[in-house]
Design an enzyme around this catalytic site. Structure first.
Site, PDB file in Angstrom:
ATOM      1  N   HIS A  14       0.850  -1.192   0.000  1.00  0.00           N
ATOM      2  CA  HIS A  14       0.000   0.000   0.000  1.00  0.00           C
ATOM      3  C   HIS A  14       0.883   1.239   0.000  1.00  0.00           C
ATOM      4  O   HIS A  14       1.653   1.477   0.928  1.00  0.00           O
ATOM      5  CB  HIS A  14      -0.925   0.001   1.222  1.00  0.00           C
ATOM      6  N   GLU A  17       1.675   3.985   2.918  1.00  0.00           N
ATOM      7  CA  GLU A  17       2.099   3.533   4.246  1.00  0.00           C
ATOM      8  C   GLU A  17       3.614   3.681   4.394  1.00  0.00           C
ATOM      9  O   GLU A  17       4.358   2.712   4.490  1.00  0.00           O
ATOM     10  CB  GLU A  17       1.590   2.093   4.464  1.00  0.00           C
ATOM     11  N   ARG A  70      -3.209   4.628  -2.344  1.00  0.00           N
ATOM     12  CA  ARG A  70      -3.054   3.298  -1.740  1.00  0.00           C
ATOM     13  C   ARG A  70      -2.720   2.200  -2.773  1.00  0.00           C
ATOM     14  O   ARG A  70      -1.917   1.309  -2.520  1.00  0.00           O
ATOM     15  CB  ARG A  70      -4.371   2.953  -1.047  1.00  0.00           C
ATOM     16  N   HIS A 141       2.441  -3.155   7.176  1.00  0.00           N
ATOM     17  CA  HIS A 141       1.407  -2.168   6.848  1.00  0.00           C
ATOM     18  C   HIS A 141       1.367  -1.102   7.932  1.00  0.00           C
ATOM     19  O   HIS A 141       1.983  -1.228   8.980  1.00  0.00           O
ATOM     20  CB  HIS A 141       0.033  -2.841   6.767  1.00  0.00           C
ATOM     21  N   GLU A 218       0.563  -4.109  11.458  1.00  0.00           N
ATOM     22  CA  GLU A 218       0.118  -2.717  11.261  1.00  0.00           C
ATOM     23  C   GLU A 218       0.909  -1.859  12.242  1.00  0.00           C
ATOM     24  O   GLU A 218       0.704  -1.932  13.444  1.00  0.00           O
ATOM     25  CB  GLU A 218      -1.388  -2.583  11.534  1.00  0.00           C
TER      26      GLU A 218
HETATM   27 ZN   LIG Z   1      -1.915  -1.531   4.234  1.00  0.00          ZN
END
Ligand SMILES: [Zn+2]
Length: 258
Positions: A14, A17, A70, A141, A218
């Site tokens: 993505h 990020e 993204r 992420h 994350e």
């Molecule tokens: Zn992501």
């Protein structure tokens, strides 16, 4: 060298990020240059595969046009909207249970078919070629401070080794919490902490490549800065990742995954 257990890190599927790129490259530098004995052990006892920026076109676009882009940058047939969500484009319950869109203008567009994107296709072919050596698959992420494990596509089914995935999650989050920053991570399945997400890379690695330790991480923060996390947080976030990873690998060894 052949024969060592291997660990795969996929980062920045993505584009927006940015903390994932910074942390992945910081971690590569640690492996190559650190004198810390725990880091040397990681560097010398495992084969590391790190893709610091998988979505390169998207990443460039976040610098030139739209900081919060993204998706990939592939054009879509029959639509003016560009790009696919790479992390909905894997051939694992692709477009089955929700959390992905068939509308090319949406941020979570799953693509016209599994592996329609050159990035996910190339990655999947490479991972498939080394899958027998891979003990752990990690996807970087941001943001939310979560360690997520399969399945992403369903809340009803649980992965067969859920207890181990949990136990490893426990040590990962405690190792981070115990640092001076005191940062709190949560762990659980993607639907339990976020939302259903079918067609993700980690579900694919787990179910289709049979890599039994597969996690999405994350990173910081929990929303104050979100994707535009200031550069001052790069080192703390990276140090947390390293501490978490040392604990994760240790526990994986205890549980005979490595
Ligand atoms: Zn992501």
């Amino acid at each position: 060298m052949p024969g060592k257990p291997a660990i795969f890190i996929e980062s920045t599927i993505h584009a927006r990020e940015w903390i994932t790129v910074a942390t992945a490259t910081w971690f590569i530098n640690e492996l190559l240059t650190s004198d810390n004995s725990q880091v040397r052990e990681l560097a010398e006892n495992y084969d590391w595969y790190v893709v610091p920026v998988l979505n390169v076109d998207g990443f460039v676009y976040t610098h030139t046009n739209n900081r919060l882009w993204r998706k990939t940058r592939q054009p879509n047939a029959n639509s003016d909207c560009i790009g696919t969500d790479g992390n909905r484009n894997f051939d694992a319950h692709w477009m089955e249970n929700g959390g992905a869109s068939d509308e090319p203008c949406e941020d979570r567009y799953a693509g016209s078919a599994p592996f329609s994107e050159p990035e996910t296709k190339a990655l999947s072919e490479f991972v498939a070629s080394i899958k027998d050596d891979l003990s752990i698959y990690l996807a970087f992420h941001s943001y939310s401070q979560f360690l997520l494990y399969p399945y992403g596509h369903t809340e009803v089914e649980s992965p067969p080794n859920k207890e181990d995935l949990e136990a490893i999650g426990d040590v990962f989050t405690s190792a981070i919490k115990n640092m001076a920053y005191g940062t709190e991570y949560k762990h659980g399945t993607t639907p339990s902490l976020l939302y259903i997400a079918s067609g993700s890379s980690v579900d694919w690695a787990y179910s289709e490549m049979d890599i039994k330790l597969a996690y999405t991480i994350e990173f910081r923060d929990t929303g104050r800065h979100g994707q535009v996390l200031p550069a001052a947080y790069i080192i703390p976030n990276s140090e947390e990742l390293l501490a978490g990873l040392i604990a994760l690998i240790d526990k994986a060894k205890d549980l005979s995954y490595i």
